[in-house]
Design a protein around this motif. Structure first.
Motif, PDB file in Angstrom:
ATOM      1  N   THR A 186      -6.634  17.936  13.545  1.00  0.00           N
ATOM      2  CA  THR A 186      -6.583  16.529  13.958  1.00  0.00           C
ATOM      3  C   THR A 186      -7.639  15.668  13.282  1.00  0.00           C
ATOM      4  O   THR A 186      -7.736  14.477  13.593  1.00  0.00           O
ATOM      5  CB  THR A 186      -6.748  16.417  15.487  1.00  0.00           C
ATOM      6  OG1 THR A 186      -8.021  16.970  15.864  1.00  0.00           O
ATOM      7  CG2 THR A 186      -5.643  17.168  16.210  1.00  0.00           C
ATOM      8  N   SER A 187      -8.413  16.241  12.395  1.00  0.00           N
ATOM      9  CA  SER A 187      -9.419  15.451  11.681  1.00  0.00           C
ATOM     10  C   SER A 187      -9.779  16.168  10.391  1.00  0.00           C
ATOM     11  O   SER A 187      -9.510  17.357  10.217  1.00  0.00           O
ATOM     12  CB  SER A 187     -10.675  15.252  12.542  1.00  0.00           C
ATOM     13  OG  SER A 187     -11.295  16.500  12.808  1.00  0.00           O
ATOM     14  N   GLY A 188     -10.394  15.413   9.471  1.00  0.00           N
ATOM     15  CA  GLY A 188     -10.796  15.978   8.190  1.00  0.00           C
ATOM     16  C   GLY A 188     -10.095  15.258   7.051  1.00  0.00           C
ATOM     17  O   GLY A 188      -9.765  14.071   7.142  1.00  0.00           O
ATOM     18  N   SER A 189      -9.857  15.979   5.960  1.00  0.00           N
ATOM     19  CA  SER A 189      -9.134  15.430   4.815  1.00  0.00           C
ATOM     20  C   SER A 189      -7.635  15.585   5.077  1.00  0.00           C
ATOM     21  O   SER A 189      -7.140  16.702   5.236  1.00  0.00           O
ATOM     22  CB  SER A 189      -9.522  16.173   3.534  1.00  0.00           C
ATOM     23  OG  SER A 189      -8.616  15.889   2.485  1.00  0.00           O
ATOM     24  N   LEU A 190      -6.918  14.478   5.125  1.00  0.00           N
ATOM     25  CA  LEU A 190      -5.491  14.527   5.461  1.00  0.00           C
ATOM     26  C   LEU A 190      -4.696  15.390   4.479  1.00  0.00           C
ATOM     27  O   LEU A 190      -3.939  16.271   4.910  1.00  0.00           O
ATOM     28  CB  LEU A 190      -4.918  13.113   5.536  1.00  0.00           C
ATOM     29  CG  LEU A 190      -3.438  13.012   5.919  1.00  0.00           C
ATOM     30  CD1 LEU A 190      -3.184  13.611   7.291  1.00  0.00           C
ATOM     31  CD2 LEU A 190      -2.965  11.557   5.869  1.00  0.00           C
ATOM     32  N   PRO A 191      -4.837  15.196   3.147  1.00  0.00           N
ATOM     33  CA  PRO A 191      -4.053  16.059   2.239  1.00  0.00           C
ATOM     34  C   PRO A 191      -4.431  17.526   2.348  1.00  0.00           C
ATOM     35  O   PRO A 191      -3.567  18.406   2.230  1.00  0.00           O
ATOM     36  CB  PRO A 191      -4.363  15.485   0.850  1.00  0.00           C
ATOM     37  CG  PRO A 191      -5.623  14.703   1.005  1.00  0.00           C
ATOM     38  CD  PRO A 191      -5.606  14.184   2.402  1.00  0.00           C
ATOM     39  N   GLU A 192      -5.705  17.826   2.601  1.00  0.00           N
ATOM     40  CA  GLU A 192      -6.136  19.217   2.713  1.00  0.00           C
ATOM     41  C   GLU A 192      -5.548  19.875   3.957  1.00  0.00           C
ATOM     42  O   GLU A 192      -5.093  21.029   3.909  1.00  0.00           O
ATOM     43  CB  GLU A 192      -7.661  19.296   2.739  1.00  0.00           C
ATOM     44  CG  GLU A 192      -8.199  20.715   2.731  1.00  0.00           C
ATOM     45  CD  GLU A 192      -9.716  20.751   2.691  1.00  0.00           C
ATOM     46  OE1 GLU A 192     -10.261  21.627   1.994  1.00  0.00           O
ATOM     47  OE2 GLU A 192     -10.350  19.902   3.350  1.00  0.00           O
ATOM     48  N   CYS A 193      -5.531  19.161   5.079  1.00  0.00           N
ATOM     49  CA  CYS A 193      -4.999  19.736   6.320  1.00  0.00           C
ATOM     50  C   CYS A 193      -3.490  19.923   6.231  1.00  0.00           C
ATOM     51  O   CYS A 193      -2.953  20.933   6.708  1.00  0.00           O
ATOM     52  CB  CYS A 193      -5.360  18.858   7.507  1.00  0.00           C
ATOM     53  SG  CYS A 193      -7.126  18.908   7.941  1.00  0.00           S
ATOM     54  N   ILE A 194      -2.783  18.976   5.623  1.00  0.00           N
ATOM     55  CA  ILE A 194      -1.336  19.139   5.447  1.00  0.00           C
ATOM     56  C   ILE A 194      -1.054  20.328   4.539  1.00  0.00           C
ATOM     57  O   ILE A 194      -0.159  21.140   4.804  1.00  0.00           O
ATOM     58  CB  ILE A 194      -0.714  17.855   4.869  1.00  0.00           C
ATOM     59  CG1 ILE A 194      -0.825  16.716   5.877  1.00  0.00           C
ATOM     60  CG2 ILE A 194       0.740  18.088   4.494  1.00  0.00           C
ATOM     61  CD1 ILE A 194      -0.332  15.376   5.346  1.00  0.00           C
ATOM     62  N   ARG A 195      -1.838  20.440   3.475  1.00  0.00           N
ATOM     63  CA  ARG A 195      -1.679  21.579   2.552  1.00  0.00           C
ATOM     64  C   ARG A 195      -1.920  22.898   3.283  1.00  0.00           C
ATOM     65  O   ARG A 195      -1.204  23.889   3.072  1.00  0.00           O
ATOM     66  CB  ARG A 195      -2.650  21.403   1.384  1.00  0.00           C
ATOM     67  CG  ARG A 195      -2.953  22.616   0.546  1.00  0.00           C
ATOM     68  CD  ARG A 195      -1.770  23.101  -0.276  1.00  0.00           C
ATOM     69  NE  ARG A 195      -2.159  24.307  -0.983  1.00  0.00           N
ATOM     70  CZ  ARG A 195      -2.155  25.520  -0.461  1.00  0.00           C
ATOM     71  NH1 ARG A 195      -1.747  25.705   0.788  1.00  0.00           N
ATOM     72  NH2 ARG A 195      -2.534  26.563  -1.156  1.00  0.00           N
ATOM     73  N   ALA A 196      -2.910  22.938   4.190  1.00  0.00           N
ATOM     74  CA  ALA A 196      -3.185  24.159   4.951  1.00  0.00           C
ATOM     75  C   ALA A 196      -2.012  24.520   5.846  1.00  0.00           C
ATOM     76  O   ALA A 196      -1.675  25.695   6.021  1.00  0.00           O
ATOM     77  CB  ALA A 196      -4.452  23.981   5.786  1.00  0.00           C
ATOM     78  N   SER A 197      -1.356  23.514   6.409  1.00  0.00           N
ATOM     79  CA  SER A 197      -0.265  23.751   7.351  1.00  0.00           C
ATOM     80  C   SER A 197       0.935  24.421   6.702  1.00  0.00           C
ATOM     81  O   SER A 197       1.760  25.004   7.398  1.00  0.00           O
ATOM     82  CB  SER A 197       0.161  22.424   7.990  1.00  0.00           C
ATOM     83  OG  SER A 197       1.155  22.629   8.966  1.00  0.00           O
ATOM     84  N   MET A 198       1.040  24.344   5.362  1.00  0.00           N
ATOM     85  CA  MET A 198       2.202  24.926   4.674  1.00  0.00           C
ATOM     86  C   MET A 198       1.830  26.145   3.830  1.00  0.00           C
ATOM     87  O   MET A 198       2.575  26.535   2.939  1.00  0.00           O
ATOM     88  CB  MET A 198       2.854  23.871   3.781  1.00  0.00           C
ATOM     89  CG  MET A 198       1.905  23.208   2.809  1.00  0.00           C
ATOM     90  SD  MET A 198       2.700  22.555   1.335  1.00  0.00           S
ATOM     91  CE  MET A 198       3.162  24.050   0.487  1.00  0.00           C
ATOM     92  N   SER A 199       0.681  26.764   4.115  1.00  0.00           N
ATOM     93  CA  SER A 199       0.212  27.905   3.310  1.00  0.00           C
ATOM     94  C   SER A 199       0.886  29.197   3.758  1.00  0.00           C
ATOM     95  O   SER A 199       0.316  29.987   4.516  1.00  0.00           O
ATOM     96  CB  SER A 199      -1.319  28.041   3.425  1.00  0.00           C
ATOM     97  OG  SER A 199      -1.952  26.902   2.924  1.00  0.00           O
ATOM     98  N   ILE A 200       2.095  29.416   3.302  1.00  0.00           N
ATOM     99  CA  ILE A 200       2.835  30.624   3.667  1.00  0.00           C
ATOM    100  C   ILE A 200       2.020  31.847   3.233  1.00  0.00           C
ATOM    101  O   ILE A 200       1.668  31.987   2.061  1.00  0.00           O
ATOM    102  CB  ILE A 200       4.211  30.645   2.989  1.00  0.00           C
ATOM    103  CG1 ILE A 200       5.043  29.451   3.461  1.00  0.00           C
ATOM    104  CG2 ILE A 200       4.941  31.954   3.278  1.00  0.00           C
ATOM    105  CD1 ILE A 200       6.363  29.303   2.744  1.00  0.00           C
ATOM    106  N   PRO A 201       1.686  32.756   4.155  1.00  0.00           N
ATOM    107  CA  PRO A 201       0.832  33.908   3.810  1.00  0.00           C
ATOM    108  C   PRO A 201       1.430  34.750   2.676  1.00  0.00           C
ATOM    109  O   PRO A 201       2.608  35.099   2.703  1.00  0.00           O
ATOM    110  CB  PRO A 201       0.789  34.716   5.117  1.00  0.00           C
ATOM    111  CG  PRO A 201       1.101  33.729   6.183  1.00  0.00           C
ATOM    112  CD  PRO A 201       2.062  32.751   5.574  1.00  0.00           C
TER     113      PRO A 201
END
Length: 747
Positions: free
Chosen positions: A195-210
């Motif tokens: 819910t906070s931080g760098s918006l592009p970085e957090c969105i990128r993290a959300s799609m990091s398929i293991p």
């Protein structure tokens, strides 16, 4: 006593202000959304967008239908692809803009971190589509394995461009629409709402398929795809304050044994199991549940046809639920004339001033060269798209494994390129099979020389019917060779043909020492000057016809000049670009002459261009020529045409559709070719091919020489291991029909 009263009064005032202060620090955006809904006399609405990879583009059609129905959206929570679409919508991208973006996006390049071939350096182009696998060798001779196959560089850089006004660390609840995206922390094993931080970085993290994408490290967390813990975060949007929740779910149901056939299927199943309890609880919390029909499509269905179908299925799902959407308006408390209050629109690719340009993670001796290659000038005005082009040019050098940029400063931005230099020690392997040579394996090892940071050794071995080994030393910058020295040992056992009949067999070993100099620093252009020594050790030469050419074991010293231009967008299946090459060789046996006379020489030219008539049809015209000058020549320098691969047996071999064998031709050869390639379905192509050539011993009589016509039809499939080709051809020269099959990249 007065002092005590004053303290009490101040305390009361501070206590009264505490909730407002807390909202300002933690949840001011949430409170703003709640108050807006209250002011409009309605309930607050949250939108939940599930993960699902490519299937998630259906979210866009769902949002478009909600806009058309006048449904307000006060909060958004999303996972993976839902985080991408939800995050962009939260900062002002409307559904029509998002629809246009997903239709025009080159998804293969974006998802798989591909660099446009036009951005590759000329040396990198020579290595492109040749090896199946390359691994880096780190300190201690250990193999470096990444946290995922794909870095996610292209996705991050695109998100950074699209979120131009939201780069700094910020509270996502303060976006135009409060937003949260889901990640999964591999350290704690817990689902984490970001819910906070760098918006592009957090969105990128959300799609990091293991296993597929590199993990994203934020604070003490190692984050992977949020779908591992909460793929449908209705609970999160409820916690944000939503009284009514609309949920768009594109996750797949549990699959049977026969349906688990790909990585995407396996990952869908894993996320379904690991987050099943949370998913089932969240289903009970949603007011309007929409599940578009995603049958037949997976997380990797990013073809233009699939994107179009998935967008349409999202639209159909909303139409099928039209009555429920209208009933939802009543539940929210809005009348038929209600329309949501307008919100700010995102600025798309705005120009902005930049000052200095810096590199992080780079050795100083390479910074000057890379700064020039990036094409970004300090103290200028640029756009995010231009910065992305600069990133692609940097990646095109093949000297970096990752490049990300960020902007620092307010009115005038500093551009900071954060790079990861490629390990200079690598191992590469390629594999192919065809009906001409059967199996062939290509192995390569590159080793950086200690203390000489811009120089390296290169060892290459080709294991096949006609094997070779090459050792090279390159001195200069890796982006463009300056000086190259190489030694090659090649074994050839060739059958030579004339009009389809075998007329000779030659068995020989060729030893070559080559010194070349190249200092042209243009991305699509290369010029080289060199000298080479060749020794031909003929084991046998059996011929049914007489020849005046020199077939004894002997040594040659040659001088050459070579110029090449290449702008193709793909080596195997180009749809645009041009290739031009011209070379001149002068051969002697004593540095100044040959066989007691003047030296002989050869001039060779090849050209073809690629024109796309439509999205499916591509036309490729071309021309070629080779002229030998001299009275007496070494036999192996004759003109040879035939086969599908240029230079397979000898460097000057000319491929020719219709000639399956290695045919000898006269001293002068000129010709034209034309291919018409049709993409019939996805990665399947059918090509009609035609070659026409004339040959004569006197170049000036070439128009009166004999002609050769070859035609063929080729089916090709673009696979992850390279082209799969099946060719049927015919030539008027040998009056034979030929069949050729290939599997793998050409080398």
């Amino acid at each position: 006593m007065k002092r005590i009263k004053a303290v009490i009064c101040i305390s009361v005032v501070l206590f009264a202000l505490l909730p407002a202060v807390a909202q300002t620090i933690d949840g001011g955006g949430l409170e703003r959304a709640r108050r807006r809904a209250q002011a409009e006399g309605r309930k607050s609405v949250g939108l939940v967008l599930s993960g699902g990879g490519a299937k998630g583009v259906a979210h866009i059609s769902a949002i478009m239908a909600l806009e058309a129905a006048g449904i307000p959206i006060d909060y958004i929570a999303g996972t993976s692809m839902g985080a991408i679409i939800g995050g962009l919508y939260a900062i002002g991208y409307d559904s029509r803009t998002l629809d246009s973006m997903v239709r025009t996006q080159d998804w293969n390049s974006l998802i798989y971190d591909r660099v446009s071939r036009r951005d590759l350096s000329f040396i990198a182009k020579q290595q492109d589509e040749k090896y199946l696998a390359t691994v880096e060798i780190g300190p201690g001779r250990t193999v470096n394995l990444p946290s995922g196959i794909i870095t996610g560089r292209n996705v991050y850089n695109l998100l950074y461009e699209l979120t131009f006004d939201y780069h700094d660390s910020l509270d996502f609840y303060r976006l135009p629409i409060p937003f949260a995206c889901m990640g999964y922390d591999m350290v704690s094993g817990k689902s984490v709402p970001l819910t906070s931080g760098s918006l592009p970085e957090c969105i990128r993290a959300s799609m990091s398929i293991p296993g597929a994408f590199h993990t994203v490290n934020i604070d003490d967390m190692v984050l992977v795809d949020g779908g591992m813990g909460n793929n449908f975060p209705v609970d999160i949007v409820r916690q944000m304050g939503a009284e009514i929740v609309v949920g768009i779910d594109v996750s797949a149901p549990l699959k049977t044994k026969d349906e688990l056939t790909s990585f995407a299927d396996i990952f869908d199943q894993i996320t379904s199991f690991t987050a099943l309890d949370t998913y089932e609880r969240n289903l009970q919390l949603v007011d309007l549940y929409i599940h578009p029909d995603i049958t037949g499509y997976s997380a990797t269905s990013f073809s233009p046809e699939a994107i179009d179908t998935l967008l349409n299925r999202g639209r159909v799902a909303m139409e099928d639920n039209r009555d429920k959407i209208l009933a939802l308006r009543t539940k929210i408390g809005i009348g038929p004339d209600y329309r949501p209050v307008g919100r700010p629109h995102a600025r798309i690719n705005p120009p902005f001033p930049i000052g200095e340009i810096r590199f992080e993670g780079l050795r100083s001796e390479n910074e000057r060269v890379l700064r020039r290659i990036s094409g970004i000038e300090p103290n200028s005005v640029v756009t995010g798209e231009e910065l992305l082009q600069g990133v692609n040019r940097l990646m095109g050098t093949n000297t970096l494994t990752d490049v990300q940029y960020r902007l620092e400063g307010d009115s005038v931005h500093s551009v900071v390129f954060s790079v990861v230099e490629a390990q200079r020690n690598t191992l590469s392997a390629g594999l192919r099979f065809d009906t001409e040579e059967m199996a062939a394996i290509l192995l390569n090892m590159r080793y950086a020389t200690p203390g000489m940071t811009n120089s390296y050794f290169d060892l290459t071995a080709r294991l096949s019917k006609n094997p070779y080994g090459r050792a090279s030393f390159v001195y200069g910058n890796r982006m463009q060779r300056v000086f190259n020295a190489s030694f090659t040992l090649r074994s050839n056992d060739l059958g030579l043909y004339s009009r389809g009949k075998r007329v000779a067999n030659v068995d020989y070993m060729q030893s070559t020492f080559d010194l070349s100099f190249s200092n042209i620093r243009v991305r699509n252009f290369s010029v080289a000057l060199g000298v080479r020594g060749d020794y031909y050790d003929f084991g046998s030469f059996i011929s049914r016809e007489q020849t005046e050419d020199d077939v004894r074991s002997h040594g040659l010293v040659g001088y050459y000049a070579r110029a090449q231009f290449e702008s193709l967008d793909s080596r195997s299946y180009p749809v645009s670009g041009t290739s031009i090459s011209a070379a001149y060789r002068l051969e002697t046996d004593n540095f100044i002459g040959y066989a007691g006379g003047i030296p002989f020489s050869a001039l060779q030219f090849d050209w073809f261009s690629v024109w796309s008539v439509s999205q499916r049809l591509t036309i490729i015209p071309g021309a070629f020529a080779r002229v030998i000058i001299g009275d007496k020549i070494a036999y192996i320098f004759n003109n040879f045409m035939g086969g599908a691969v240029a230079g397979r047996y000898v460097a000057h071999q000319i491929p020719f559709v219709g000639l399956s064998e290695f045919e000898r031709f006269r001293r002068s050869v000129t010709g034209v070719r034309l291919d018409a390639r049709l993409r019939v379905w996805k990665n399947n192509f059918v090509s009609l091919k035609a070659n026409y050539a004339r040959h004569d011993n006197n170049f000036f009589d070439i128009l009166g020489g004999d002609d050769v016509l070859g035609v063929g039809i080729n089916w090709s499939y673009r696979s992850f291991i390279g082209p799969i080709d099946f060719l049927i051809d015919y030539s008027t020269y040998d009056k034979k029909m030929g069949i050729y099959f290939n599997l793998g990249y050409y080398f």
